[in-house]
Design a protein around this motif. Structure first.
Motif, PDB file in Angstrom:
ATOM      1  N   ASP A  66     -16.593  26.778  -0.027  1.00 18.92           N
ATOM      2  CA  ASP A  66     -17.333  25.554   0.252  1.00 18.92           C
ATOM      3  C   ASP A  66     -18.763  25.776  -0.214  1.00 18.92           C
ATOM      4  O   ASP A  66     -19.328  26.869  -0.044  1.00 18.92           O
ATOM      5  CB  ASP A  66     -17.339  25.252   1.754  1.00 18.92           C
ATOM      6  N   ILE A  67     -19.369  24.762  -0.800  1.00 21.58           N
ATOM      7  CA  ILE A  67     -20.741  24.881  -1.275  1.00 21.58           C
ATOM      8  C   ILE A  67     -21.499  23.595  -1.009  1.00 21.58           C
ATOM      9  O   ILE A  67     -20.926  22.501  -1.041  1.00 21.58           O
ATOM     10  CB  ILE A  67     -20.789  25.244  -2.779  1.00 21.58           C
ATOM     11  N   SER A  68     -22.774  23.718  -0.705  1.00 21.28           N
ATOM     12  CA  SER A  68     -23.645  22.555  -0.575  1.00 21.28           C
ATOM     13  C   SER A  68     -25.005  22.927  -1.148  1.00 21.28           C
ATOM     14  O   SER A  68     -25.380  24.105  -1.204  1.00 21.28           O
ATOM     15  CB  SER A  68     -23.784  22.117   0.884  1.00 21.28           C
ATOM     16  N   TYR A  69     -25.730  21.920  -1.611  1.00 22.33           N
ATOM     17  CA  TYR A  69     -27.072  22.161  -2.134  1.00 22.33           C
ATOM     18  C   TYR A  69     -27.915  20.912  -1.949  1.00 22.33           C
ATOM     19  O   TYR A  69     -27.395  19.815  -1.749  1.00 22.33           O
ATOM     20  CB  TYR A  69     -27.033  22.596  -3.608  1.00 22.33           C
ATOM     21  N   GLN A  70     -29.227  21.102  -2.023  1.00 19.90           N
ATOM     22  CA  GLN A  70     -30.151  19.992  -1.825  1.00 19.90           C
ATOM     23  C   GLN A  70     -30.447  19.320  -3.160  1.00 19.90           C
ATOM     24  O   GLN A  70     -30.818  19.967  -4.130  1.00 19.90           O
ATOM     25  CB  GLN A  70     -31.450  20.488  -1.199  1.00 19.90           C
ATOM     26  N   SER A  71     -30.292  18.007  -3.182  1.00 18.60           N
ATOM     27  CA  SER A  71     -30.641  17.231  -4.355  1.00 18.60           C
ATOM     28  C   SER A  71     -31.899  16.423  -4.056  1.00 18.60           C
ATOM     29  O   SER A  71     -32.576  16.642  -3.045  1.00 18.60           O
ATOM     30  CB  SER A  71     -29.479  16.329  -4.779  1.00 18.60           C
ATOM     31  N   THR A  72     -32.244  15.505  -4.934  1.00 19.58           N
ATOM     32  CA  THR A  72     -33.427  14.678  -4.750  1.00 19.58           C
ATOM     33  C   THR A  72     -33.220  13.678  -3.616  1.00 19.58           C
ATOM     34  O   THR A  72     -32.100  13.453  -3.152  1.00 19.58           O
ATOM     35  CB  THR A  72     -33.746  13.930  -6.051  1.00 19.58           C
ATOM     36  N   ASP A  73     -34.305  13.079  -3.169  1.00 16.98           N
ATOM     37  CA  ASP A  73     -34.286  12.060  -2.105  1.00 16.98           C
ATOM     38  C   ASP A  73     -33.762  12.608  -0.786  1.00 16.98           C
ATOM     39  O   ASP A  73     -33.290  11.857   0.062  1.00 16.98           O
ATOM     40  CB  ASP A  73     -33.455  10.839  -2.527  1.00 16.98           C
ATOM     41  N   GLY A  74     -33.799  13.933  -0.614  1.00 10.58           N
ATOM     42  CA  GLY A  74     -33.327  14.541   0.624  1.00 10.58           C
ATOM     43  C   GLY A  74     -31.828  14.498   0.807  1.00 10.58           C
ATOM     44  O   GLY A  74     -31.320  14.689   1.921  1.00 10.58           O
TER      45      GLY A  74
END
Length: 317
Positions: A66-74
């Motif tokens: 499982d992976i998650s990351y921060q993108s623009t606009d929070g």
């Protein structure tokens, strides 16, 4: 005459022959088109994706994380990262999904020594959020009157930051970062790739957002239909779409392209697909599908042939 019997009240082949499809052009770009996208890219690359990886399992020869990351606009983007078990990663590919979303990774995609990142674009599947509707016909018009806040631009940001994740995790694979996208994901890729030199090879499968004025003039049951209805309500095609035309964007693309395009498609009209291929500036190869978004007799055989070509396309030189 239609290529297949079908239930639609329009011809998903639109009367185009292959020869005519190969002649579809891209619209003229706005004067500040290149500046708009290159500036956006530079701004997005200033952001760290701040990724998290966990819950590894072993499936079909892959270590599935499982992976998650921060993108623009929070926005938090979530998905899956597949690493080949027992192999050194020398190539990494981002894989984009269609507007139906994604409930898991595609295990049939298998390339030697290759990690595969399957992100869910903002508002969709694992990246659902309260600020963006998940329904395709609502998603595609989110903030459409503001080119800087239009949701499709945010999805392009998500792709660029997915590349940043791979760039960070696999420094040894930085010269072999690829992108594969189908339908909606194909259109996002076509918008994103021209500005991101970190992406070295590209496969687009029945990509959308090509030649917006033409695609909005043709009946369909995909996102173009929602955009057409919105434009009719507005009284004109939103100016924002001139900046979000995949065929216009790829005039700036130099990477090698492998494209799988359909002659018959009730969801993504073939003329729009071919407009992207025709305008692609770099080296390109075409694989013609009998149909897209539609079951047909030769489908399994063509999918096998396509996968064989992709294994060669993404294999080490």
């Amino acid at each position: 005459m239609s290529l297949f019997e079908h239930p639609y009240n329009y011809d998903p082949g639109y009367g185009y022959t292959l020869e005519r499809l190969l002649g579809v052009d891209a619209p003229t770009e706005p004067a500040d088109f290149e500046d708009f996208w290159s500036t956006r890219y530079r701004q997005v690359l200033q952001q760290s994706p701040r990724f998290q990886i966990g819950n590894p399992t072993l499936v079909d020869g892959y270590r599935v994380n499982d992976i998650s990351y921060q993108s623009t606009d929070g926005i938090t983007i979530a998905g899956w990262l597949l690493e080949p078990h027992g192999q050194t990663v020398t190539q990494a590919i981002v894989v984009g999904h269609g507007y139906g979303g994604r409930e898991g990774p595609d295990f049939h995609l298998s390339f030697p020594n290759t990690a595969l990142l399957f992100p869910c674009f903002r508002g969709i599947s694992r990246s659902r959020c309260t600020s963006i509707p998940e329904r395709p016909d609502w998603h595609v018009v989110q903030n459409i009157l503001d080119k800087d806040r239009y949701v499709i631009g945010g999805c392009v940001d998500d792709l660029w930051l997915a590349v940043s994740v791979l760039w960070t995790i696999y420094p040894q694979a930085r010269e072999r970062i690829g992108y594969m996208g189908i339908s909606f994901g194909g259109g996002i890729g076509a918008l994103a790739v021209p500005w991101d030199g970190r992406i070295r090879r590209v496969h687009l499968n029945v990509p959308t957002f090509g030649n917006q004025p033409l695609r909005l003039s043709l009946p369909s049951c995909g996102s173009a239909d929602a955009l057409r209805a919105y434009s009719q309500h507005l009284g004109h095609i939103p100016d924002t779409l001139t900046y979000y035309d995949a065929a216009t964007a790829v005039r700036h693309a130099n990477q090698p392209l492998h494209a799988a395009l359909a002659l018959f498609d009730p969801v993504v009209a073939p003329p729009g697909q071919f407009a992207i291929y025709n305008a692609w500036h770099g080296e390109k190869r075409l694989f013609t599908l009998d149909a897209g978004h539609f079951e047909y007799p030769a489908q399994r055989l063509q999918e096998q042939q396509l996968l064989a070509e992709l294994k060669l396309f993404f294999s080490p030189n």
